[in-house]
Scaffold this motif. Structure first.
Motif, PDB file in Angstrom:
ATOM      1  N   UNK A 250       0.928  -1.195  -0.105  1.00  0.00           N
ATOM      2  CA  UNK A 250       0.087  -0.187   0.012  1.00  0.00           C
ATOM      3  C   UNK A 250       0.935   1.269   0.163  1.00  0.00           C
ATOM      4  N   UNK A 251       0.876   2.171  -1.104  1.00  0.00           N
ATOM      5  CA  UNK A 251       1.668   3.041  -1.317  1.00  0.00           C
ATOM      6  C   UNK A 251       1.259   4.482  -1.020  1.00  0.00           C
ATOM      7  N   UNK A 252       1.791   5.389  -0.248  1.00  0.00           N
ATOM      8  CA  UNK A 252       0.893   6.591   0.096  1.00  0.00           C
ATOM      9  C   UNK A 252       0.846   7.428  -1.225  1.00  0.00           C
ATOM     10  N   UNK A 253      -0.177   8.172  -1.497  1.00  0.00           N
ATOM     11  CA  UNK A 253      -0.266   9.052  -2.469  1.00  0.00           C
ATOM     12  C   UNK A 253      -1.680   9.870  -2.203  1.00  0.00           C
ATOM     13  N   UNK A 254      -2.105  10.367  -3.645  1.00  0.00           N
ATOM     14  CA  UNK A 254      -3.105  11.478  -3.604  1.00  0.00           C
ATOM     15  C   UNK A 254      -3.875  11.179  -4.990  1.00  0.00           C
ATOM     16  N   UNK A 255      -5.366  11.375  -4.628  1.00  0.00           N
ATOM     17  CA  UNK A 255      -6.168  11.475  -5.956  1.00  0.00           C
ATOM     18  C   UNK A 255      -5.965  12.619  -6.605  1.00  0.00           C
ATOM     19  N   UNK A 256      -5.772  12.426  -7.956  1.00  0.00           N
ATOM     20  CA  UNK A 256      -5.697  13.595  -8.767  1.00  0.00           C
ATOM     21  C   UNK A 256      -6.833  13.598  -9.547  1.00  0.00           C
ATOM     22  N   UNK A 257      -7.725  12.608 -10.060  1.00  0.00           N
ATOM     23  CA  UNK A 257      -8.677  12.680 -10.973  1.00  0.00           C
ATOM     24  C   UNK A 257      -9.708  11.611 -10.626  1.00  0.00           C
ATOM     25  N   UNK A 258     -10.888  11.951 -10.906  1.00  0.00           N
ATOM     26  CA  UNK A 258     -12.099  10.798 -10.861  1.00  0.00           C
ATOM     27  C   UNK A 258     -12.540  10.470 -12.174  1.00  0.00           C
ATOM     28  N   UNK A 259     -12.871   8.966 -12.319  1.00  0.00           N
ATOM     29  CA  UNK A 259     -13.407   8.538 -13.596  1.00  0.00           C
ATOM     30  C   UNK A 259     -14.549   7.765 -13.280  1.00  0.00           C
ATOM     31  N   UNK A 260     -15.309   7.489 -14.663  1.00  0.00           N
ATOM     32  CA  UNK A 260     -16.558   6.508 -14.322  1.00  0.00           C
ATOM     33  C   UNK A 260     -16.367   5.401 -13.793  1.00  0.00           C
ATOM     34  N   UNK A 261     -17.218   4.566 -13.327  1.00  0.00           N
ATOM     35  CA  UNK A 261     -17.205   3.397 -12.831  1.00  0.00           C
ATOM     36  C   UNK A 261     -16.367   3.391 -11.731  1.00  0.00           C
TER      37      UNK A 261
END
Length: 459
Positions: A250-261
């Motif tokens: 499990x790697x640390x990070x951030x959400x940069x975009x949201x996609x369908x499904x």
């Protein structure tokens, strides 16, 4: 590793009476070891000799071995101990024995390795759990570790494992992967054994990217945490701090975009690389601090109201005309109920909603009301339940023109369920098609209610 001689101030002036050491204390000429308390020197013992003593505050001026420096350093009495008795040198220590290894003018506490990672030819491989380094030493530069306790020398074998050690053999944990001094990922492992005080031998449950098995490792307690038991968000938002599952960790990070499904662009914190991940391969980031989980970006109910000014600026976009919404009420008899409707417009911190099922006084025209923003939310996601609901699942039941929050109290035959409603203490039977998994709209995201309760015990 450098010497801890960080202060070059001469000892404070003292009276002749104060300079005289009390009985059973160190005297000038005594050989001692200094245990510095500065960051980076944990587990170090620097050989030195006492040159003067001080009574108020109690301390000593010491000269370090081999320093060649005429000025001494004043150290607190709590940072001194006698030098341990000489032990036979050149005798290979047992596997996982606690030892001191001489490096950089100091004896450093470590753990001797054996088996495939043991050195040969009169050398000893020593692991330092805090830094995860493995270094080879001449056998003559390794000695058994001893503790000075209440005026006597004790070996770790005689002291035993602390009863406060939080992890026992077989406990499933996560182990930090480090780059420099920073945690970049967490890998699943099982505790194989405790090695005195703050060290544990762990056996990884995962493999490397090439399929080879990760070797067992001795790790400091501060780099270990329990397996997270908290919920993942059902829907993530841009800028959420998360952990993404890649390469068996499990790697640390951030959400940069949201996609369908339910797919998201995940940006790894350590490399900056972006990759699309499914919702199941993401979880909100929590840190294990002071023996409890703390969400890095706290999203608690109170924060929702703190975010309202920003929310208001975007409310016309979130609840544009025609948006499907759900409305709740604080009125008696309606606690725990959500009624579906359509947002018509936003005016003065309120949303004009036309209900789908509720009717006006004429029993024909759909009821329309202006509802304060905090009582309106989007319609929750449709979460398929293909294998049926389980006992104690928190659900919404379609009843009396709305969705009412309850708990599965009994599983009947034929996809029928008894649901208990806390607000009214009533119990009613429903079919599978009349139920949905309950979710809460918390801080701009959907979360499973039963799991939210695990995160926020005050619910």
């Amino acid at each position: 590793m450098r010497s801890p001689r960080l202060r070059r101030n001469p000892p404070p002036a003292t009276t002749a009476a104060a300079a005289a050491p009390a009985p059973d204390q160190f005297r000038p000429g005594d050989l001692v070891e200094v245990l510095p308390d500065e960051p980076g020197y944990r587990g170090a013992h620097f050989p030195a000799s006492v040159t003067a003593s001080h009574a108020n505050p109690r301390g000593y001026t010491v000269a370090y071995d081999g320093s060649g420096c005429p000025l001494g350093e004043v150290v607190a009495a709590s940072q001194l101990r006698p030098r341990p008795p000489d032990a036979p040198r050149g005798v290979p220590p047992a596997e996982h024995a606690v030892v001191d290894a001489f490096k950089g003018g100091a004896w450093w506490v470590g753990v001797a390795l054996g088996g495939g990672r043991a050195a040969a030819g009169g050398r000893v491989a020593v692991c330092f759990p805090e830094t995860r380094e493995v270094v080879e030493f001449d056998a003559a530069d390794v000695r058994p570790h001893l503790e000075w306790v209440a005026g006597e020398w004790l070996s770790p074998e005689n002291m035993g494992i602390s009863k406060t050690m939080p992890y026992k053999k077989g406990t499933q944990v996560e182990v930090a992967k480090l780059e420099g001094n920073s945690v970049v990922a967490w890998f699943s492992a099982a505790v194989e054994k405790a090695i005195w005080k703050n060290s544990l031998l762990v056996d990884y449950n995962c493999s490397k990217n090439d399929g080879s098995v990760l070797p067992k490792e001795i790790v400091d307690l501060k780099h270990i945490r329990p397996h997270p038991q908290h919920a993942s968000a059902i829907i993530f938002c841009i800028n959420d701090e998360v952990e993404g599952f890649q390469g068996n960790g499990w790697w640390l990070g951030v959400i940069t975009d949201v996609h369908p499904e339910f797919r998201y662009t995940f940006k790894a914190a350590h490399s900056g690389k972006e990759i699309q991940l499914d919702q199941k391969a993401l979880r909100l980031r929590y840190d294990w601090t002071h023996d409890q989980w703390q969400q890095v970006t706290q999203m608690i109910p109170g924060l929702f109201y703190m975010l309202l000014p920003t929310f208001h600026n975007n409310v016309t976009k979130k609840f544009a005309k025609g948006s499907k919404v759900e409305v709740t009420s604080n009125d008696d008899g309606f606690h725990g109920a959500w009624f579906q409707g359509t947002a018509l417009k936003y005016v003065n911190n309120k949303i004009l909603v036309e209900y789908d099922a509720l009717k006006a006084d004429d029993e024909i025209t759909p009821l329309t009301e202006a509802i304060e923003v905090q009582h309106v939310r989007p319609c929750p996601p449709d979460i398929p339940v293909t294998s049926g609901f389980n006992l104690l699942d928190e659900v919404d039941a379609c009843w009396n023109d709305g969705w009412w929050v309850g708990v599965i109290s009994k599983v009947n035959s034929g996809d029928r369920y008894m649901v208990y409603f806390r607000s009214s203490t009533e119990e009613t039977e429903f079919g599978h098609e009349q139920l949905r998994l309950h979710c809460d709209w918390v801080g701009g995201r959907w979360m499973r209610a039963s799991l939210v309760c695990c995160i926020f015990p005050e619910f």
